[in-house]
Design a protein around this motif. Structure first.
Motif, PDB file in Angstrom:
ATOM      1  N   TYR A 133      52.943 -56.566 -64.851  1.00 54.92           N
ATOM      2  CA  TYR A 133      54.396 -56.727 -64.904  1.00 54.92           C
ATOM      3  C   TYR A 133      55.111 -55.557 -64.216  1.00 54.92           C
ATOM      4  N   LEU A 134      54.662 -54.329 -64.553  1.00 55.77           N
ATOM      5  CA  LEU A 134      55.324 -53.150 -63.976  1.00 55.77           C
ATOM      6  C   LEU A 134      55.148 -53.081 -62.458  1.00 55.77           C
ATOM      7  N   LEU A 135      53.919 -53.309 -61.977  1.00 50.10           N
ATOM      8  CA  LEU A 135      53.663 -53.217 -60.538  1.00 50.10           C
ATOM      9  C   LEU A 135      54.402 -54.307 -59.765  1.00 50.10           C
ATOM     10  N   ILE A 136      54.340 -55.524 -60.273  1.00 49.95           N
ATOM     11  CA  ILE A 136      55.003 -56.632 -59.573  1.00 49.95           C
ATOM     12  C   ILE A 136      56.516 -56.451 -59.606  1.00 49.95           C
ATOM     13  N   ASN A 137      57.061 -56.031 -60.757  1.00 49.33           N
ATOM     14  CA  ASN A 137      58.501 -55.836 -60.872  1.00 49.33           C
ATOM     15  C   ASN A 137      58.989 -54.737 -59.933  1.00 49.33           C
ATOM     16  N   ASN A 169      64.482 -66.645 -60.442  1.00 50.70           N
ATOM     17  CA  ASN A 169      65.250 -66.116 -59.313  1.00 50.70           C
ATOM     18  C   ASN A 169      65.539 -64.630 -59.460  1.00 50.70           C
ATOM     19  N   THR A 170      64.914 -63.976 -60.432  1.00 49.91           N
ATOM     20  CA  THR A 170      65.044 -62.532 -60.613  1.00 49.91           C
ATOM     21  C   THR A 170      63.668 -61.883 -60.564  1.00 49.91           C
ATOM     22  N   SER A 171      63.657 -60.597 -60.275  1.00 52.16           N
ATOM     23  CA  SER A 171      62.381 -59.887 -60.195  1.00 52.16           C
ATOM     24  C   SER A 171      61.690 -59.804 -61.547  1.00 52.16           C
ATOM     25  N   LYS A 172      62.468 -59.640 -62.620  1.00 56.14           N
ATOM     26  CA  LYS A 172      61.874 -59.554 -63.967  1.00 56.14           C
ATOM     27  C   LYS A 172      61.240 -60.882 -64.364  1.00 56.14           C
ATOM     28  N   GLY A 173      61.906 -62.012 -64.076  1.00 56.24           N
ATOM     29  CA  GLY A 173      61.355 -63.331 -64.419  1.00 56.24           C
ATOM     30  C   GLY A 173      60.072 -63.604 -63.688  1.00 56.24           C
ATOM     31  N   ILE A 174      60.058 -63.319 -62.377  1.00 58.30           N
ATOM     32  CA  ILE A 174      58.842 -63.542 -61.594  1.00 58.30           C
ATOM     33  C   ILE A 174      57.720 -62.629 -62.067  1.00 58.30           C
ATOM     34  N   SER A 175      58.056 -61.385 -62.370  1.00 55.85           N
ATOM     35  CA  SER A 175      57.047 -60.424 -62.842  1.00 55.85           C
ATOM     36  C   SER A 175      56.471 -60.861 -64.181  1.00 55.85           C
ATOM     37  N   PHE A 176      57.327 -61.392 -65.057  1.00 58.50           N
ATOM     38  CA  PHE A 176      56.865 -61.839 -66.375  1.00 58.50           C
ATOM     39  C   PHE A 176      55.873 -62.995 -66.240  1.00 58.50           C
ATOM     40  N   VAL A 177      56.207 -63.993 -65.419  1.00 64.42           N
ATOM     41  CA  VAL A 177      55.334 -65.156 -65.249  1.00 64.42           C
ATOM     42  C   VAL A 177      54.011 -64.757 -64.608  1.00 64.42           C
ATOM     43  N   ALA A 209      50.193 -64.831 -66.189  1.00 63.12           N
ATOM     44  CA  ALA A 209      49.102 -65.530 -65.500  1.00 63.12           C
ATOM     45  C   ALA A 209      47.915 -64.602 -65.284  1.00 63.12           C
ATOM     46  N   ILE A 210      48.183 -63.367 -64.862  1.00 60.44           N
ATOM     47  CA  ILE A 210      47.088 -62.411 -64.616  1.00 60.44           C
ATOM     48  C   ILE A 210      46.385 -62.043 -65.916  1.00 60.44           C
ATOM     49  N   SER A 211      47.187 -61.813 -66.977  1.00 59.30           N
ATOM     50  CA  SER A 211      46.570 -61.462 -68.268  1.00 59.30           C
ATOM     51  C   SER A 211      45.768 -62.642 -68.824  1.00 59.30           C
ATOM     52  N   ALA A 212      46.244 -63.870 -68.614  1.00 56.24           N
ATOM     53  CA  ALA A 212      45.503 -65.049 -69.080  1.00 56.24           C
ATOM     54  C   ALA A 212      44.179 -65.178 -68.351  1.00 56.24           C
TER      55      ALA A 212
END
Length: 362
Positions: A47-51, A3-11, A15-18
């Protein structure tokens, strides 16, 4: 976490790096170091762009939207700003929605404030007009009932009370006529009859009419004008007479006993300036903005004693607005007040121009 921008960006970054590592691992040339570096780079960049995207274009605007809706719910719109400029320049659709709601809330708040002011004005107006109507009606009732109760048999008392009742009814008639006049002016029903006339002569007529009133209060009226200049204007003579009558009458009525009223008629380039000055008690600064309102009186008790409907200045203001002019006032406590207005100056036609066609005919 999601429910936070950092959590969504991390996940999403994981996924993108995997996916990136899985894709590169299919290539035979990819070593362990290449896969690790690619995974780290893709995770960091993702992470940076999505966040950034979520934080500045989504979550922050949603947070502002919630705050705005909270303020609207609490009716606390004092800190809202018109965001029309940001509405045009923002890239975020949420920000545009926020700006539209903001503008809508501001418009509704202004409407509410206007309605509240109008409601307050109506309450004051009803209270004022009830008070103004009650005074002459009660006075007349008192005189008539006194006569009916037996005073009619006394001729002297009968005549005195009938005269007082008639005077009260005359005051009531003046009040009603003033109310009708003011209402017709505000609604645009009354038409103005413009013509050329000498403003100097009109002021002299007003002075002559108020001479008795001024002498009773021992007030001297002085009229200053240049006798050699033209004072012709193009206006509604009857209504301008009423404006001058009201201003000079007020200057006499609210002046000190034995005071002076000075009237100046000044010829300017394309206009005539009328100034009516008294050396009375003056008007407090907090009352200056309201003296042109209906029934507004600076000193209620004194004004009632002196009489009047309390509508004269309001009518004068509307008359001058109908002439594309306005009434100005300046006052100093203890020194007096100055009311002024301007009217267009009509150029004097030369006699030679009038006689020219006759000369050609002969």
């Amino acid at each position: 976490m999601l429910n936070t921008s950092k959590g969504i960006s991390f996940v999403l970054g994981l996924a993108i790096s995997a996916l990136m590592v899985a894709f590169l691992s299919l290539l035979e040339e990819s070593s362990y170091q290449v896969l690790l570096l690619a995974g780290l780079l893709s995770f960091s960049i993702s992470y940076l762009l999505i966040n950034f995207t979520l934080e500045f274009l989504v979550f922050r605007e949603i947070s502002n939207l919630y705050l705005l809706l909270e303020k609207i719910q609490k009716k606390d719109l004092t800190e809202l700003n018109d965001s029309g400029k940001s509405l045009r320049s923002s890239l975020s659709p949420l920000h545009k929605i926020n700006a539209v709601i903001n503008s809508y809330a501001i418009a509704r708040q202004r409407e509410i404030e206007t309605l509240q002011k109008n409601a307050e004005f109506r309450r004051e107006f009803i209270a004022d007009i009830s008070h103004e109507l009650k005074t002459p009606i009660f006075a007349t009732q008192g005189y008539i009932h006194t006569l009916l109760d037996g005073a009619m048999d006394d001729k002297a008392v009968r005549m005195k009370f009938l005269k007082r009742a008639a005077k009260s009814l005359d005051s009531l008639d003046v009040l009603v006529q003033d109310l009708l006049t003011l209402n017709q002016m505000e609604s645009g029903v009354i038409k103005f009859n413009f013509s050329d006339f000498d403003l100097k002569e009109l002021i002299l007529e007003v002075m002559e009419q108020l001479e008795h009133k001024a002498s009773k209060r021992k007030v001297a009226i002085h009229f200053d004008f240049d006798q050699e200049k033209n004072h012709t204007t193009h206006a509604d003579r009857q209504k301008i007479f009423r404006v001058c009558q009201n201003l000079i009458f007020n200057a006499v009525k609210y002046n000190h006993e034995g005071g002076d009223v000075k009237i100046h008629l000044k010829v300017q380039k394309n206009s005539l300036l009328v100034e009516v000055k008294d050396n009375g008690p003056g008007i407090p600064p907090e009352d200056l903005k309201r003296i042109f309102e209906r029934f507004y009186r600076v000193e209620k008790s004194r004004s009632k004693k002196e009489g009047g409907t309390g509508l004269g200045l309001a009518i004068a203001k509307h008359i001058l607005e109908g002439h594309k002019s306005k009434i100005n006032v300046a006052s100093t406590l203890g020194k007096g007040s100055v009311f002024s207005f301007s009217l267009p100056l009509e150029k004097e036609k030369k006699t030679s121009e009038k006689e020219a066609p006759t000369a050609q005919a002969t």
